[in-house]
Design a protein around this motif. Structure first.
Motif, PDB file in Angstrom:
ATOM      1  N   ASN A 246       0.842  -1.196   0.000  1.00 34.73           N
ATOM      2  CA  ASN A 246       0.000   0.000   0.000  1.00 34.73           C
ATOM      3  C   ASN A 246       0.883   1.254   0.000  1.00 34.73           C
ATOM      4  O   ASN A 246       1.122   1.845   1.049  1.00 34.73           O
ATOM      5  N   PRO A 247       1.382   1.688  -1.168  1.00 38.86           N
ATOM      6  CA  PRO A 247       2.162   2.934  -1.232  1.00 38.86           C
ATOM      7  C   PRO A 247       1.247   4.147  -1.396  1.00 38.86           C
ATOM      8  O   PRO A 247       0.153   4.050  -1.956  1.00 38.86           O
ATOM      9  N   SER A 259       4.637   7.310   1.845  1.00 39.21           N
ATOM     10  CA  SER A 259       4.382   6.215   2.779  1.00 39.21           C
ATOM     11  C   SER A 259       4.324   4.881   2.051  1.00 39.21           C
ATOM     12  O   SER A 259       3.977   4.815   0.866  1.00 39.21           O
ATOM     13  N   LEU A 260       4.644   3.834   2.790  1.00 35.96           N
ATOM     14  CA  LEU A 260       4.511   2.467   2.295  1.00 35.96           C
ATOM     15  C   LEU A 260       4.093   1.582   3.451  1.00 35.96           C
ATOM     16  O   LEU A 260       4.777   1.504   4.472  1.00 35.96           O
ATOM     17  N   GLU A 261       2.951   0.923   3.294  1.00 36.95           N
ATOM     18  CA  GLU A 261       2.497  -0.086   4.247  1.00 36.95           C
ATOM     19  C   GLU A 261       2.480  -1.425   3.533  1.00 36.95           C
ATOM     20  O   GLU A 261       1.907  -1.536   2.445  1.00 36.95           O
ATOM     21  N   SER A 262       3.114  -2.419   4.123  1.00 33.27           N
ATOM     22  CA  SER A 262       3.184  -3.717   3.466  1.00 33.27           C
ATOM     23  C   SER A 262       3.201  -4.826   4.505  1.00 33.27           C
ATOM     24  O   SER A 262       3.586  -4.618   5.661  1.00 33.27           O
ATOM     25  N   VAL A 278       5.436  -4.078   7.761  1.00 37.13           N
ATOM     26  CA  VAL A 278       6.421  -3.008   7.673  1.00 37.13           C
ATOM     27  C   VAL A 278       5.717  -1.740   7.205  1.00 37.13           C
ATOM     28  O   VAL A 278       5.106  -1.727   6.128  1.00 37.13           O
ATOM     29  N   ASN A 279       5.774  -0.687   8.017  1.00 34.46           N
ATOM     30  CA  ASN A 279       5.220   0.623   7.666  1.00 34.46           C
ATOM     31  C   ASN A 279       6.346   1.643   7.635  1.00 34.46           C
ATOM     32  O   ASN A 279       7.169   1.702   8.573  1.00 34.46           O
ATOM     33  N   TYR A 280       6.374   2.450   6.568  1.00 39.08           N
ATOM     34  CA  TYR A 280       7.404   3.477   6.414  1.00 39.08           C
ATOM     35  C   TYR A 280       6.734   4.794   6.053  1.00 39.08           C
ATOM     36  O   TYR A 280       5.860   4.836   5.184  1.00 39.08           O
ATOM     37  N   PRO A 290       9.964  20.553  11.211  1.00 40.62           N
ATOM     38  CA  PRO A 290      10.800  19.345  11.176  1.00 40.62           C
ATOM     39  C   PRO A 290      10.418  18.385  10.059  1.00 40.62           C
ATOM     40  O   PRO A 290       9.296  18.387   9.550  1.00 40.62           O
ATOM     41  N   ASP A 291      11.383  17.559   9.678  1.00 45.72           N
ATOM     42  CA  ASP A 291      11.148  16.390   8.835  1.00 45.72           C
ATOM     43  C   ASP A 291      11.179  15.154   9.730  1.00 45.72           C
ATOM     44  O   ASP A 291      11.615  15.205  10.880  1.00 45.72           O
ATOM     45  N   ALA A 292      10.725  14.038   9.185  1.00 46.89           N
ATOM     46  CA  ALA A 292      10.725  12.810   9.994  1.00 46.89           C
ATOM     47  C   ALA A 292      10.736  11.590   9.097  1.00 46.89           C
ATOM     48  O   ALA A 292      10.121  11.580   8.021  1.00 46.89           O
ATOM     49  N   THR A 293      11.459  10.579   9.530  1.00 47.08           N
ATOM     50  CA  THR A 293      11.434   9.257   8.915  1.00 47.08           C
ATOM     51  C   THR A 293      10.974   8.276   9.983  1.00 47.08           C
ATOM     52  O   THR A 293      11.627   8.136  11.024  1.00 47.08           O
ATOM     53  N   ILE A 294       9.844   7.632   9.762  1.00 48.03           N
ATOM     54  CA  ILE A 294       9.214   6.794  10.788  1.00 48.03           C
ATOM     55  C   ILE A 294       9.098   5.370  10.267  1.00 48.03           C
ATOM     56  O   ILE A 294       8.571   5.131   9.171  1.00 48.03           O
TER      57      ILE A 294
END
Length: 378
Positions: A246-247, A259-262, A278-280, A290-294
């Motif tokens: 799920n991108p 985002s990417l949910e898989s 895995v969720n990104y 701010p920026d963020a990588t989650i």
């Protein structure tokens, strides 16, 4: 006619300023027509002792409500309608909620009209209320198509506008989301979905959507319009190995988000089932925000030793909360409807990878005729 009664007395914890209270629910349901029913519900939470630390407004909270559930004989029409009134010390107005949902569904068309109103002073201490002071309307229309040939069994096109207004602010529009969707279900039970989200949000308070500590939040009293696009595919769930992906990409407040949910699932029936999620999320906001990588990663597996003995374990790694957790549970079915559970929980902070808390729980549940007996040891 059905009658349900539940009453529970909770223990006091004076050190943490938690009073002893009685929590009771009475429900009465009466069947109407072929499949519809009407219900009356009374919920009461009331402290049973006086305490120096307790303020008057927390002495009791009661909710009295009436619900009507509509279901036609052939299920073409269904719906839900309710009116709930709360009673709390010092509150005499703006303490009710009401909602409705009417849906028509047939082979080619689905139409829904629904909404909810929650007044600013409505309280339900034994329930869960996301927001008060809202009027929300969310209709939906879906056209369904059934091809005679090809891999697609059914596909549909739908539009769902969701709008929220604030009654106390002269019904100012605070949020809306318009979901435009095309969805296809294939002959092998796989599914493909394309979504477009048109959103509007007004921030009434400063807010940091990245959750970054000590970062500059987006300012209050600003309006944000943003659009995003999403693709979702789910493979044939009947196979030993199945997956979902799920991108999404698009605007996010005054910036952008990718985002990417898989997930992938392995089933070796009847003995083993395992999966990993895995969720990104990559959030990019303009300076000085701010920026963020989650990342969120969650493996899980279930093992069936026998018809009466099971073991399941779940791991989760979350960069936003800086947490790594383990939950593992052993279940032994002693007899029909009687189980013994041994559960272990462990949580670690990932900054220095040190334990936060852990627990062992032993729980026994057994049913005899109409009574359930439960004991726990922590």
């Amino acid at each position: 006619m059905r009658l349900g009664v539940l009453s529970m007395q909770t223990q006091e914890d004076i050190e943490n300023e938690i009073p002893t209270a009685n929590n009771s629910v009475i429900s009465l349901q009466y069947k109407l027509f072929s499949r519809s029913n009407i219900s009356v519900l009374f919920v009461n939470k009331q402290t049973t002792k006086d305490y120096d630390f307790m303020i008057d407004e927390n002495k009791y909270n009661r909710v009295l409500g009436i619900d009507y559930s509509l279901a036609s004989k052939n299920n073409t029409w269904n719906g839900k309608y309710f009116f709930h009134k709360s009673f709390s010390p010092g509150v005499s107005s703006n303490d009710f909620s009401a909602g409705f949902r009417t849906e028509y569904n047939n082979r080619k068309l689905n139409v829904r009209l629904s909404g909810v109103f929650v007044a600013d002073d409505f309280r339900s201490d034994l329930g869960f209320i996301r927001r008060t002071d809202i009027l929300k309307i969310n209709p939906n229309i879906e056209l369904k198509f059934w091809p005679q040939k090809g891999r697609i069994q059914r596909h549909s096109f739908s539009v769902t506008p969701i709008s929220i207004w604030r009654p106390k602010l002269d019904y100012e529009n605070s949020d809306y989301t318009i979901v435009t969707r095309w969805e296809a279900n294939f002959q092998d039970s796989s599914q493909l979905r394309l979504d477009m989200f048109n959103r509007y949000t007004k921030l009434y308070e400063a807010f940091d959507p990245t959750g970054t500590e000590s970062a500059m939040p987006l300012p209050a009293n600003e309006n944000y319009y943003y659009t995003s696009y999403e693709i979702s595919f789910r493979s044939d769930q009947r196979k030993k190995i199945s997956y979902t992906v799920n991108p999404s990409i698009g605007d996010f407040y005054n910036g952008s988000k990718y985002s990417l949910e898989s997930s992938i699932i392995l089933r070796l029936q009847p003995y083993f089932s395992g999966s990993i999620q895995v969720n990104y999320d990559q959030i990019e906001l303009p300076n000085p925000y701010p920026d963020a990588t989650i990342w969120l990663i969650g493996p899980k597996f279930d093992i069936t030793f026998t018809k009466n003995m099971f073991w399941s374990t779940f791991f989760q790694y979350n960069t936003q909360r800086e947490n790594f957790s383990i939950n593992t549970r052993f279940q032994w079915r002693l007899a029909p409807l009687s189980d013994l559970f041994l559960v272990y929980n462990d949580n670690y902070t990932t900054t220095v990878f040190s334990p936060r808390f852990r627990s062992f729980n032993l729980k026994s549940v057994s049913y005899t005729h109409l009574r359930a007996h439960e004991t726990s040891l922590h």
